[in-house]
Scaffold this active site. Structure first.
Site, PDB file in Angstrom:
ATOM      1  N   ASN A 113     -25.301  -6.754   5.276  1.00  9.39           N
ATOM      2  CA  ASN A 113     -24.303  -7.623   5.907  1.00  9.39           C
ATOM      3  C   ASN A 113     -23.690  -8.607   4.911  1.00  9.39           C
ATOM      4  OD1 ASN A 113     -25.170  -6.211   8.077  1.00  9.39           O
ATOM      5  ND2 ASN A 113     -26.216  -7.917   9.094  1.00  9.39           N
ATOM      6  N   THR A 158      27.293 -11.112   9.191  1.00 10.92           N
ATOM      7  CA  THR A 158      26.445 -11.537  10.303  1.00 10.92           C
ATOM      8  C   THR A 158      26.718 -10.521  11.407  1.00 10.92           C
ATOM      9  OG1 THR A 158      28.095 -12.973  11.324  1.00 10.92           O
ATOM     10  CG2 THR A 158      26.662 -13.987   9.678  1.00 10.92           C
ATOM     11  N   HIS A 159      25.696 -10.183  12.144  1.00 10.39           N
ATOM     12  CA  HIS A 159      25.825  -9.159  13.196  1.00 10.39           C
ATOM     13  C   HIS A 159      26.334  -7.832  12.633  1.00 10.39           C
ATOM     14  CE1 HIS A 159      25.489 -12.620  15.971  1.00 10.39           C
ATOM     15  NE2 HIS A 159      26.357 -13.188  15.148  1.00 10.39           N
ATOM     16  N   SER A 280      17.973  17.765   0.578  1.00 13.42           N
ATOM     17  CA  SER A 280      17.689  18.371   1.876  1.00 13.42           C
ATOM     18  C   SER A 280      17.292  19.820   1.658  1.00 13.42           C
ATOM     19  CB  SER A 280      18.927  18.293   2.757  1.00 13.42           C
ATOM     20  OG  SER A 280      18.874  19.290   3.755  1.00 13.42           O
ATOM     21  N   LYS A 286      23.279  17.077   0.394  1.00 13.93           N
ATOM     22  CA  LYS A 286      22.623  15.808   0.729  1.00 13.93           C
ATOM     23  C   LYS A 286      21.924  15.135  -0.452  1.00 13.93           C
ATOM     24  CE  LYS A 286      22.463  14.100   4.137  1.00 13.93           C
ATOM     25  NZ  LYS A 286      21.567  14.320   5.267  1.00 13.93           N
ATOM     26  N   GLU A 293      14.066   4.494   3.694  1.00 17.20           N
ATOM     27  CA  GLU A 293      13.660   4.820   5.062  1.00 17.20           C
ATOM     28  C   GLU A 293      12.156   4.639   5.255  1.00 17.20           C
ATOM     29  OE1 GLU A 293      15.615   8.594   6.463  1.00 17.20           O
ATOM     30  OE2 GLU A 293      16.574   8.357   4.521  1.00 17.20           O
ATOM     31  N   TYR A 320     -23.088 -10.445  12.344  1.00 20.34           N
ATOM     32  CA  TYR A 320     -22.573  -9.122  12.013  1.00 20.34           C
ATOM     33  C   TYR A 320     -22.664  -8.177  13.208  1.00 20.34           C
ATOM     34  CZ  TYR A 320     -21.792  -4.597   9.881  1.00 20.34           C
ATOM     35  OH  TYR A 320     -21.277  -3.357   9.597  1.00 20.34           O
TER      36      TYR A 320
HETATM   37  N1  ARG Z   1     -20.959   0.190   6.269  1.00 20.26           N
HETATM   38  C1  ARG Z   1     -21.234  -1.086   6.855  1.00 20.26           C
HETATM   39  C2  ARG Z   1     -19.932  -1.876   7.016  1.00 20.26           C
HETATM   40  O1  ARG Z   1     -18.988  -1.501   6.432  1.00 20.26           O
HETATM   41  C3  ARG Z   1     -22.179  -1.856   5.991  1.00 20.26           C
HETATM   42  C4  ARG Z   1     -22.970  -2.862   6.720  1.00 20.26           C
HETATM   43  C5  ARG Z   1     -23.941  -2.226   7.612  1.00 20.26           C
HETATM   44  N2  ARG Z   1     -24.758  -3.214   8.213  1.00 20.26           N
HETATM   45  C6  ARG Z   1     -25.501  -2.940   9.272  1.00 20.26           C
HETATM   46  N3  ARG Z   1     -26.209  -3.916   9.776  1.00 20.26           N
HETATM   47  N4  ARG Z   1     -25.488  -1.759   9.813  1.00 20.26           N
HETATM   48  O2  ARG Z   1     -19.877  -2.853   7.723  1.00 20.26           O
END
Ligand code: ARG
Length: 470
Positions: A113, A158-159, A280, A286, A293, A320
């Site tokens: 995490n 404008t417009h 094209s 073209k 685009e 997390y």
């Molecule tokens: N692959 C996970 C992510 O991108 C990594 C963290 C995973 N953590 C856990 N507690 N499963 O968030």
């Protein structure tokens, strides 16, 4: 062990279902974080060494294994196994294979995490800056083309109706000012995201004597987290990046739309270089402005990436949650698309031909000087509202009866022959004299300010860019 154990195999009686892995793996896209993951592990291992949790020899052996993993990833000899659910798992698994017991200590005091939050911040700090440099290059192309456009002028609209003539330089520079704001916003976001989450652990910090501040400094972060819950769950830096990129994409799309319009036969202001146009498959005649685009079209997905992430984050409880894994694909996509778009648009504009005769012809239509006629009356003391009505009536008669406006102006009691000169080719643009206006005087000053502004954003961006060597 087939395909390797999961990181959590101790608690589980059996391995993960194929369906779980198929649905939850992030390796196909988070491989992009490999270099940052390795950098994060190096800093973490050095921190574990300073804390006395790993002996010097163990630190050396893990660092050696990380070097080997880096080399394998770079030269393509790294072998992923089915249990590598993400890049963090894969790197740690391989480090442990190479460094044995010392490798198995790498994840001490760390969670994926705080690891993934660290990796992604580090990645974003660099890649957002690289994208900013591409936007800066595009702004520089616009400024250069503006500087060489001299006294060429076109109708300002404008417009999408002809309004008043402006210098071509003025029109091109307008897009560059928008890009300068994008780069400013991008650096603002970089400054805010420069905070290391490493040391937050899974959510609550650690019982081990880690020093998150020293690890942050080792990793080149300007600051360290203050709240471990916030550190692992904060994705503001992704949302801000996606906003900055979406707005830059909107600016690219507006530029793209003008390229499309100007390159049309009906308008004819722009000729595209062959290398920056497409043909094209069926229509031999073209020459299509596909870059313009796609700049228009891709703005949709850039906005979608931002919207999607905000919806993912909305209502997430601390800290997390696996939902957060959904931060990466939109971020990678928006970074790629804005960078590629800015580069392509820069090439297109650097090589395009401005058809200044067609621009002048369109701008010299008598009606684009109507405001000057009204202002001529204002100078003579006529209230503007009355002046507007007088000139409006002349324009209406000119259009209804097919009489040139100049003739009606000459015959007018209010205006008279003196005012006819205002309708001459190229006259009206010369009369835009106020600061920031579209005539030659203010545009020359503006281009100087634009040069300084672009140098300013380049200087703000420079410290965030990776060192330019091979
Ligand atoms: N692959 C996970 C992510 O991108 C990594 C963290 C995973 N953590 C856990 N507690 N499963 O968030």
């Amino acid at each position: 062990m087939t395909g390797g154990d999961t990181l959590w195999h101790g608690r589980f009686g059996e391995g993960p279902a194929e369906a779980l892995m198929a649905y939850t793996v992030s390796l196909p896209f988070d491989r992009r974080l490999a270099a940052d993951d390795i950098a994060g592990s190096r800093a973490h291992v050095r921190g574990l060494g300073r804390a006395g949790i790993l002996a010097d020899g163990e630190v050396t052996s893990v660092l050696g294994a990380l070097d080997a993993v880096e080399a394998e990833l770079e030269d393509g000899t790294f072998t992923f196994v089915p249990s590598d659910e993400d890049i963090h798992t894969a790197v740690e698994r391989r480090v442990t294979e190479l460094a044995g017991a010392a490798g198995a200590k790498l994840h001490t005091g760390r969670s994926r995490n705080d690891q993934v939050a660290t990796d992604l911040r580090r990645y974003t700090k660099r890649e957002l800056a690289v994208t900013g440099a591409a936007l800066a290059d595009l702004a520089a192309v616009l400024a250069a083309r503006a500087a060489e456009a001299g006294d060429a002028y076109l109708p300002g609209y404008t417009h999408l109706q002809r309004a008043q003539p402006v210098l071509l330089a003025h029109h091109l520079a307008a897009h560059a000012w928008a890009l300068a704001r994008d780069i400013d916003r991008l650096v603002d976001a970089l400054e805010r995201m420069d905070v290391s989450p490493l040391g937050a652990g899974a959510l609550a910090g650690s019982s081990l004597p880690l020093d998150p501040e020293a690890v942050a400094a080792d990793l080149g972060f300007g600051a360290v987290f203050d709240n471990s819950l916030d550190a692992v769950s904060d994705r503001d830096f992704v949302a801000e990046s996606l906003f900055v990129l979406a707005l830059a994409g909107v600016h690219l799309s507006r530029l793209g739309e003008e390229v499309v319009l100007w390159a049309s036969e009906e308008v004819g202001f722009l000729g595209l270089d062959d290398a920056y146009a497409t043909g094209s498959s069926m229509l031999p005649q073209k020459k299509n402005p596909d870059i313009g685009e796609l700049a228009r079209g891709k703005a949709g997905r850039l906005i979608g990436n931002l919207t999607g992430l905000l919806v993912t984050l909305k209502g997430l409880p601390l800290a997390y949650n696996r939902d957060l894994q959904e931060d990466k694909e939109p971020l990678f996509d928006s970074l790629d698309q804005v960078r590629l778009g800015a580069i392509a648009m820069g090439g297109l504009l650097a090589t395009a031909t401005f058809r200044t005769d067609a621009m002048a012809t369109a701008a010299d239509a008598e009606v684009t000087a109507a405001t000057d006629l009204a202002e001529h009356l204002v100078v003579a003391g006529v209230p503007f509202r009355d002046a507007h009505a007088i000139v409006g009536a002349l324009v209406r008669r000119s259009l209804d009866e097919g009489i040139p406006l100049a003739e009606l102006v000459a015959a007018s009691d209010d205006l008279g022959p003196d005012a006819v000169a205002l309708l001459g080719p190229g006259v009206a643009v010369q009369r835009r004299t106020t600061r920031g206006g579209g005539g030659p005087g203010p545009v020359a000053e503006q281009l100087e300010r634009l040069t300084a502004r672009l140098a300013g954003v380049d200087a703000r961006l420079a410290p965030w860019l990776p060192a330019a060597d091979g």
